[in-house]
Motif scaffolding. Structure first.
Motif, mmCIF file in Angstrom:
data_model
loop_
_atom_site.group_PDB
_atom_site.id
_atom_site.type_symbol
_atom_site.label_atom_id
_atom_site.label_comp_id
_atom_site.label_asym_id
_atom_site.label_seq_id
_atom_site.Cartn_x
_atom_site.Cartn_y
_atom_site.Cartn_z
ATOM 1 N N ALA A 1 8.457 -1.831 -5.919
ATOM 2 C CA ALA A 1 7.826 -2.969 -5.264
ATOM 3 C C ALA A 1 6.343 -2.676 -5.048
ATOM 4 O O ALA A 1 5.987 -1.577 -4.610
ATOM 5 C CB ALA A 1 8.501 -3.274 -3.930
ATOM 6 N N LYS A 2 5.528 -3.645 -5.380
ATOM 7 C CA LYS A 2 4.090 -3.540 -5.156
ATOM 8 C C LYS A 2 3.649 -4.709 -4.280
ATOM 9 O O LYS A 2 4.000 -5.862 -4.553
ATOM 10 C CB LYS A 2 3.318 -3.577 -6.473
ATOM 11 C CG LYS A 2 3.566 -2.399 -7.403
ATOM 12 C CD LYS A 2 2.717 -2.519 -8.661
ATOM 13 C CE LYS A 2 2.832 -1.291 -9.548
ATOM 14 N NZ LYS A 2 4.161 -1.178 -10.176
ATOM 15 N N ILE A 3 2.901 -4.408 -3.231
ATOM 16 C CA ILE A 3 2.413 -5.435 -2.312
ATOM 17 C C ILE A 3 0.924 -5.230 -2.090
ATOM 18 O O ILE A 3 0.479 -4.109 -1.854
ATOM 19 C CB ILE A 3 3.142 -5.366 -0.955
ATOM 20 C CG1 ILE A 3 4.658 -5.483 -1.134
ATOM 21 C CG2 ILE A 3 2.643 -6.470 -0.024
ATOM 22 C CD1 ILE A 3 5.437 -5.243 0.139
ATOM 23 N N SER A 4 0.183 -6.313 -2.158
ATOM 24 C CA SER A 4 -1.238 -6.283 -1.846
ATOM 25 C C SER A 4 -1.504 -7.379 -0.818
ATOM 26 O O SER A 4 -1.181 -8.552 -1.071
ATOM 27 C CB SER A 4 -2.080 -6.521 -3.105
ATOM 28 O OG SER A 4 -3.464 -6.499 -2.799
ATOM 29 N N SER A 5 -2.045 -7.013 0.339
ATOM 30 C CA SER A 5 -2.219 -7.994 1.410
ATOM 31 C C SER A 5 -3.592 -7.882 2.067
ATOM 32 O O SER A 5 -4.194 -6.812 2.120
ATOM 33 C CB SER A 5 -1.131 -7.812 2.479
ATOM 34 O OG SER A 5 -1.310 -6.586 3.168
ATOM 35 N N ILE A 6 -4.063 -9.010 2.563
ATOM 36 C CA ILE A 6 -5.309 -9.076 3.322
ATOM 37 C C ILE A 6 -5.043 -9.892 4.583
ATOM 38 O O ILE A 6 -4.460 -10.986 4.523
ATOM 39 C CB ILE A 6 -6.434 -9.732 2.510
ATOM 40 C CG1 ILE A 6 -6.732 -8.923 1.250
ATOM 41 C CG2 ILE A 6 -7.705 -9.855 3.354
ATOM 42 C CD1 ILE A 6 -7.781 -9.550 0.364
ATOM 43 N N SER A 7 -5.456 -9.356 5.725
ATOM 44 C CA SER A 7 -5.266 -10.049 6.992
ATOM 45 C C SER A 7 -6.419 -9.709 7.924
ATOM 46 O O SER A 7 -7.391 -9.055 7.531
ATOM 47 C CB SER A 7 -3.935 -9.645 7.634
ATOM 48 O OG SER A 7 -3.978 -8.292 8.065
ATOM 49 N N ARG A 8 -6.285 -10.109 9.161
ATOM 50 C CA ARG A 8 -7.317 -9.861 10.162
ATOM 51 C C ARG A 8 -7.544 -8.370 10.386
ATOM 52 O O ARG A 8 -8.620 -7.949 10.816
ATOM 53 C CB ARG A 8 -6.924 -10.540 11.477
ATOM 54 C CG ARG A 8 -7.970 -10.501 12.559
ATOM 55 C CD ARG A 8 -7.426 -11.157 13.821
ATOM 56 N NE ARG A 8 -7.110 -12.565 13.607
ATOM 57 C CZ ARG A 8 -6.386 -13.301 14.433
ATOM 58 N NH1 ARG A 8 -5.877 -12.738 15.535
ATOM 59 N NH2 ARG A 8 -6.158 -14.577 14.183
ATOM 60 N N VAL A 9 -6.543 -7.540 10.114
ATOM 61 C CA VAL A 9 -6.684 -6.103 10.365
ATOM 62 C C VAL A 9 -7.187 -5.342 9.137
ATOM 63 O O VAL A 9 -7.399 -4.129 9.212
ATOM 64 C CB VAL A 9 -5.343 -5.482 10.830
ATOM 65 C CG1 VAL A 9 -4.868 -6.143 12.107
ATOM 66 C CG2 VAL A 9 -4.286 -5.576 9.744
ATOM 67 N N GLY A 10 -7.374 -6.035 8.016
ATOM 68 C CA GLY A 10 -7.902 -5.361 6.842
ATOM 69 C C GLY A 10 -7.023 -5.550 5.614
ATOM 70 O O GLY A 10 -6.158 -6.428 5.570
ATOM 71 N N LYS A 11 -7.254 -4.699 4.630
ATOM 72 C CA LYS A 11 -6.533 -4.777 3.361
ATOM 73 C C LYS A 11 -5.522 -3.635 3.268
ATOM 74 O O LYS A 11 -5.848 -2.486 3.582
ATOM 75 C CB LYS A 11 -7.522 -4.692 2.189
ATOM 76 C CG LYS A 11 -6.921 -4.965 0.821
ATOM 77 C CD LYS A 11 -8.025 -5.026 -0.233
ATOM 78 C CE LYS A 11 -7.489 -5.501 -1.584
ATOM 79 N NZ LYS A 11 -6.506 -4.576 -2.168
ATOM 80 N N VAL A 12 -4.303 -3.965 2.839
ATOM 81 C CA VAL A 12 -3.242 -2.972 2.699
ATOM 82 C C VAL A 12 -2.565 -3.159 1.348
ATOM 83 O O VAL A 12 -2.140 -4.263 0.999
ATOM 84 C CB VAL A 12 -2.189 -3.084 3.823
ATOM 85 C CG1 VAL A 12 -1.090 -2.050 3.625
ATOM 86 C CG2 VAL A 12 -2.826 -2.915 5.195
#
Length: 245
Positions: free
Chosen positions: A158-169
């Motif tokens: 599984a690969k996940i790329s996310s961006i939110s208020r706390v940054g990029k993960v």
């Protein structure tokens, strides 16, 4: 089924579904469906879960509010092309495309699915499933993410790329579940990661660029064996610069 329309006071949907070249009397197992052509097109303008629970029963008692979406599947039962699955609720949207293989032999089921340009608002999750009493994740704000899942339900990447208020993960991990034991290895990378919104403590304002590698086996502390390595580079914490470590 052609242009089946269902409309109630609070729900509205239309379904087109087809199984070709099939003799129902000859179906003795799922394996006989492998080469059967399948087509499913479902458009849900609005689905009210309160109404749905009256029909389906208590198995959906955890769902509240409403959703809309589309499902578009084509192919053969043993190799289904998931052209589009889209679900909307509130300001959240989930989009899925890819392939589902070996549905005719569930123990060998293989998935190759991608979720592109998805958005999740933690507030929507809480409103959709209030009985789950999920932790308050509102500090994350809206989370934009993409996900890729490839493999079997018990052995997959599984690969996940996310961006939110706390940054990029970004997460890239492999999971293998065998005889009740979970083995895993993966890498988590963060960029501009801010601990302050998560902790509610402004003194922890940070911009962390990290790489976290983990490899292990088991999930219970008494029998878990894991190796964890953390690298920090070009970051800021407590207002102080943090170099490579």
């Amino acid at each position: 089924v052609r242009k089946l329309k269902l409309e109630t006071h609070r729900s509205r949907l239309q379904l087109d579904a087809r199984f070709n070249n099939i003799d129902v009397s000859q179906i003795t197992s799922l394996a006989r469906l492998e080469t059967v052509p399948v087509s499913v097109h479902l458009n849900v303008d609005r689905l009210d879960f309160a109404e749905l629970k009256q029909i389906v029963g208590p198995s959906l008692k955890f769902l509240e509010r409403e959703a809309s979406g589309q499902i578009d599947l084509e192919g053969r039962f043993g190799q289904i092309d998931v052209r589009n699955i889209t679900l909307h609720t509130g300001s959240s949207v989930v989009r899925i495309a890819g392939t589902v293989a070996k549905l005719h032999t569930p123990k060998d089921l293989e998935l190759d699915l991608a979720c592109i340009k998805n958005r999740i608002d933690p507030i929507d999750i809480d409103r959709l499933m209030p009985t789950f009493h999920m932790p308050d994740l509102s500090a994350l704000g809206v989370v934009d993410y993409e996900l890729r899942f490839k493999g079997r339900p018990t052995t997959f990447n599984a690969k996940i790329s996310s961006i939110s208020r706390v940054g990029k993960v970004d997460v890239d991990g492999n999971i293998d579940i065998h005889d009740g034991t979970v083995s895993y290895d993966g890498v988590v990378k963060t960029s501009r990661f801010d601990l302050a919104p998560l902790t509610g403590d402004s003194t922890l304002t940070s911009r962390l660029k990290t790489t976290i590698c983990i490899q292990g086996r088991g999930t219970r502390l008494r029998d878990m064996t894991s190796v964890l390595r953390v690298e920090i580079d070009s970051s800021e914490f407590y207002g102080l610069p943090v170099g490579r470590s």
